[in-house]
Structures are given as C-alpha cells and as structure tokens.
Design an enzyme around this catalytic site. Structure first.
Site, PDB file in Angstrom:
ATOM      1  N   ASN A 111       0.802  -1.229   0.000  1.00 40.43           N
ATOM      2  CA  ASN A 111       0.000   0.000   0.000  1.00 40.43           C
ATOM      3  C   ASN A 111       0.834   1.279   0.000  1.00 40.43           C
ATOM      4  O   ASN A 111       0.441   2.276  -0.601  1.00 40.43           O
ATOM      5  CB  ASN A 111      -0.991  -0.004   1.163  1.00 40.43           C
ATOM      6  CG  ASN A 111      -0.325  -0.070   2.516  1.00 40.43           C
ATOM      7  OD1 ASN A 111       0.785  -0.585   2.654  1.00 40.43           O
ATOM      8  ND2 ASN A 111      -0.996   0.456   3.531  1.00 40.43           N
ATOM      9  N   GLU A 167       5.492  -2.680  12.103  1.00 39.90           N
ATOM     10  CA  GLU A 167       4.381  -1.738  11.924  1.00 39.90           C
ATOM     11  C   GLU A 167       3.272  -2.548  11.288  1.00 39.90           C
ATOM     12  O   GLU A 167       3.365  -2.956  10.128  1.00 39.90           O
ATOM     13  CB  GLU A 167       4.817  -0.565  11.048  1.00 39.90           C
ATOM     14  CG  GLU A 167       3.929   0.659  11.219  1.00 39.90           C
ATOM     15  CD  GLU A 167       2.793   0.699  10.229  1.00 39.90           C
ATOM     16  OE1 GLU A 167       1.668   0.329  10.646  1.00 39.90           O
ATOM     17  OE2 GLU A 167       3.014   1.073   9.077  1.00 39.90           O
ATOM     18  N   CYS A 220      -3.211   1.333   6.998  1.00 37.16           N
ATOM     19  CA  CYS A 220      -3.247   0.754   8.342  1.00 37.16           C
ATOM     20  C   CYS A 220      -3.834   1.699   9.375  1.00 37.16           C
ATOM     21  O   CYS A 220      -4.377   1.263  10.388  1.00 37.16           O
ATOM     22  CB  CYS A 220      -1.845   0.315   8.762  1.00 37.16           C
ATOM     23  SG  CYS A 220      -0.602   1.621   8.606  1.00 37.16           S
ATOM     24  N   GLU A 224       9.242   3.773  14.143  1.00 38.69           N
ATOM     25  CA  GLU A 224      10.007   4.192  12.972  1.00 38.69           C
ATOM     26  C   GLU A 224      10.242   5.697  13.038  1.00 38.69           C
ATOM     27  O   GLU A 224       9.503   6.418  13.695  1.00 38.69           O
ATOM     28  CB  GLU A 224       9.234   3.883  11.688  1.00 38.69           C
ATOM     29  CG  GLU A 224       8.911   2.428  11.456  1.00 38.69           C
ATOM     30  CD  GLU A 224       8.034   2.247  10.229  1.00 38.69           C
ATOM     31  OE1 GLU A 224       7.556   3.262   9.673  1.00 38.69           O
ATOM     32  OE2 GLU A 224       7.823   1.097   9.828  1.00 38.69           O
TER      33      GLU A 224
END
Length: 481
Positions: free
Chosen positions: A150, A248, A282, A454
């Site tokens: 994505n 993630e 997400c 991150e």
C-alpha cells in the site's frame, strides 16, 4: 510489460531457478510486470553480498553517507513523476495519494541527511580512578526490510535510507504486489553513489522466502510492515535469534467526534481517514464514534459526503477511490460488507462494486457478532457508533486488539488531553485525521499494531547498537571495583 530481476551486488541478477510470476495492475488485472520468484539461494546470496559490503564500507565517514542521502533526495525530487506513475499503475493509487507518497519520500530523505552526524555516544563517569569511560553507537551489520503493497515507496525509503545512513547494508523483500518501486529504489541508490552490495533486492513470495531472510544468521535487524499475523511470526523468529526488530502492523483505528466538534471539519477528516487510497491504509478510521446528541446529524452529513467520494480515472486529481489490490482482498471486503448486511447492519452509503472498485461504504448498527466489528477490513468501509460520555468513548475506542492511531474532535482541551493520555494507541491526533506521518516522529503502534517505532530518531534503536569503551593509561595500575 517490464521483466524485473533481483538486484544483488549493484546489478540485476536472474532468478536462480528461472521462475517468474505476474505482477498485476489492479484496475483490470492485466500483467504489469514479470517478477523473479526468489528462492532461499537468492536470499542467501543477497545477504552474504550485503554482509561483505558492510564489512568493506562500515568505516566510511559520516560525510560520505550524508552525501548519498542528499543526492538521493535530489534524484527522488527529479523523478517524482516516474515514481508516481508506478504507484498509479502497479498498486492502483489515485494520483493524489501517489503525490503524497512521493512528497513524503523526498521529505524523509532530506530529514535523513543529518542522521550520519547524529550517531553519537557520550562520556560516562567511571568508578575507577584514572579510567576514561565512553559509549559508542555502531551499525548492526545487515538490516532486512519487508515492505507492504500500500505504501511501498514510503516504507522502502524509510527503511533503506535509515539503514544506509547508519552505516549498515540492506536487503529488501518487497510485497509481491508492489515490486516495481523496489527496482526504482535500487537504481536511485546506485545513482546516488551507494557502493555495490549495500542495497539489495530479492523478489518473491514472502510466505516462501520471508523466513529465510528474517532468520538468516547474518541479518542483525528486521524492519517489517504488514499484517499482525505475519508480524507476530517474525517476532518469534527474531526472539529465537536475538535480533533487533521493528513491526508496523494492522489497525482498527478509532475516530471520536464529540458534540462540540466542528462538524464540517470532522466530516472531512473522517472521509480522508478511511477512504484515502480506498481504505487500504493501516491507520484508516474504520471505527467512528459520535456523541449521541449529534449522531444522526453527523451520520447524515457523513453519508452524503461519502456518496460524493469519487472513483474513476486514477490520474484525475479529484479521484479518491481506486481498485482494491487483489482478488483475495476484494473477497475480504465483500465478505465484511455482506456479513454485516446479513446480520442487520444498515448501509448508509456505498456497499456496491464497479469492476475491482468498491464504493465508499458507511455502516450503522454494527454489532459484535459481525466480522467487521473486530477484524481489519483494509478497504473503504467504516462503521458508525454512538456514545454518551468520554469515558464510554474511551472504553469503546480501546476495546480492540489493535492500537495504531486514534483521533478525537472536540473544542474541550480537558477532554482532548484526557483522550490523548488514555487512548491505547501509539499515535493520537486532536482535531485531525487518524492518518498522518512525518519523517522525524516516533511512528508506530501498541498491542497487535506493532512493536517499536520508525523515524529518523527512533530507528537508531534497531539500526545501531551501543558499545561501552574504557581507556586507562598503560602505566597506571589495573584498578578495579
């Protein structure tokens, strides 16, 4: 149609078994490229090549690595149209979302330029007389990155830039639905001056070769973006082998709208939060909680706005909704909507298909026995729920295994801060969408939404490790505790 090859040691390398698979354009499922079906041998070759390159180049000055990142930012800015075209044609990104990715990639590279000079230690007082004590940060060696379909450019840039900036070598396994961006990244880093072997790409089915990469004894650190199920599996591999890792993962992000909210802003934020890139994000706000006194008013306004969400030509700037990435994912979206309908949920907007595109869908009356209540749909589907108090809103928002992003709309500062403190999510936004990222922030989730963070600062934790060094004069006594 393009045929890709693995990128190992600074150049194209054919699949060891001669096997290839089709990468499909999700608009019509036509073949977009042919991609090598990587094997364990391909993974081993890439990791061994990366490790040797790391040993050769680990001591390069910070200024050299800084130069690679700065040059990459220039190239990325020059080639944004090329990257955007691939995002549109390979993964069905509307051009507005493709533009967001390319702009973020440039911003991240610019933010990462300073990383090589920020890898610092400190001096530490010693308990031993005459002993000088200090700590150093050193690269871990080979970093393995696994990216999703994505946002392949955002994640590919994040992972590789930080690995290279911190003195490591990198091996990328991209999603089999988004391999072309990895090929462009390989050429970007090559042009930027990165020595051969420090950036490598192996293509293939993650279910077949992912464990070979993450479990390889010369991979010291793993950074993964994908499903919670696969993330938990990777965590087990990393734990058994004592590797550093960042995950993630999925989300079921809540958007809370209080009675005192700016309704127009809340509606627009909700639209962006769940329907950007047809909900395949997400951080998507798949649960929207609205204070009961304004529930009907919001539901009407949001359903009307949703019905105007445009699908169609992906290069038209006003298009919001494109195709769902694969037949497997389309089946999942259909199943969630159909199950909710069959069990009594009201469809306020959408729920229909045009080819591979699902219209923006709003559900009301979703109950716990419906699949969509708990599971992440990863499509343009959201559910509206009423609440009566902030306490109830928090209880509902936290009633999930996920904890990635959360948002609240209110003019009440006390409510906003209480929600920010108590929401079980790695990121909380006040009077803003659930969907947001910046290069330098600690991005990530809690619970089943991830592990670690991150960002240009946070990634130092998995890209480097501490070393304690002491020095004492050779003529001094060998002191002790």
């Amino acid at each position: 149609m393009t045929q890709l090859e693995h990128w190992i040691g600074g150049g194209a390398v054919a699949a060891s078994n001669g096997a290839y698979f089709d990468d499909l354009n999700p608009v019509d499922d036509s073949v977009y490229s042919r991609v090598p079906a990587g094997t364990a041998d391909d993974v081993n070759r890439a990791v061994e090549t990366a490790y040797q390159a790391y040993l050769k180049h680990r001591d390069l000055p910070a200024a050299v690595r800084e130069g690679w990142i700065a040059k990459a930012a220039e190239i990325m800015e020059r080639d944004t149209a090329k990257f955007a075209d691939v995002l549109v044609d390979e993964i069905g990104s509307p051009i507005a979302k493709a533009g967001f990715e390319t702009r973020f990639a440039v911003s991240f590279l610019r933010a990462a330029i300073g990383v090589p000079r920020r890898i610092r230690g400190e001096t530490i007082p010693s308990d031993t007389l005459g002993r000088f004590s200090m700590s150093l940060r050193q690269p871990v060696g080979v970093v393995a990155g696994i990216t999703p379909f994505n946002v392949p450019l955002i994640k590919g840039i994040k992972q590789s830039a930080m690995a290279l900036a911190t003195g490591n070598a990198f091996v990328l396994l991209p999603s089999e639905s988004a391999p072309m961006i990895a090929d462009l990244l390989a050429k970007l880093w090559k042009e930027a001056g990165v020595p051969d072997g420090l950036f490598n790409v192996v293509y293939g089915n993650g279910a077949e070769i992912g464990d070979v990469l993450t479990g390889h004894p010369k991979v010291a650190s793993i950074t993964f973006t994908g499903s919670s199920r696969v993330g938990k599996h990777i965590a087990e591999i990393a734990a058994r082998n004592l590797k550093k890792y960042t995950l993630e993962l999925g989300g079921k992000s809540p958007l809370v709208i209080c009675a005192d909210a700016d309704l127009d802003k809340a509606v627009n934020a909700a639209l962006f939060s769940i329907f950007m890139y047809q909900g395949q994000v997400c951080m998507g706000a798949s649960r929207i909680y609205v204070e009961r006194s304004i529930f009907d008013k919001f539901a009407e306004a949001f359903a009307a706005a949703t019905s105007r969400a445009k699908s169609g030509e992906l290069r038209e700037p006003t298009t919001m909704l494109g195709p769902i990435i694969s037949e497997r994912q389309r089946d999942r979206v259909r199943r969630h909507i159909d199950d909710a309908r069959a069990k009594g949920a009201e469809v306020l907007a959408g729920g229909e298909w045009d080819g591979n595109c699902c219209s923006a869908t709003v559900l009301r009356g979703v109950t716990s026995e419906m699949t969509v209540f708990e599971e992440e749909t990863f499509g343009p589907v959201t559910s509206l729920y009423p609440f009566d108090s902030l306490e109830e809103a928090l209880e509902l928002a936290n009633n999930t295994e996920y904890g990635l992003s959360a948002s609240i709309f209110t003019r009440d500062l006390d409510k906003a801060l209480a929600f920010a403190q108590r929401a079980e999510a790695g990121m909380v936004h006040i009077n803003a969408p659930t969907l947001h990222d910046e290069p330098h922030v600690p991005f990530g989730g809690t619970k089943a939404s991830g592990f670690g963070r991150e960002g240009t600062e946070a990634d130092l934790e998995i890209m480097t490790e501490w070393k304690w060094v002491t020095m004492q004069s050779a003529t001094a006594g060998a002191g002790g505790h």
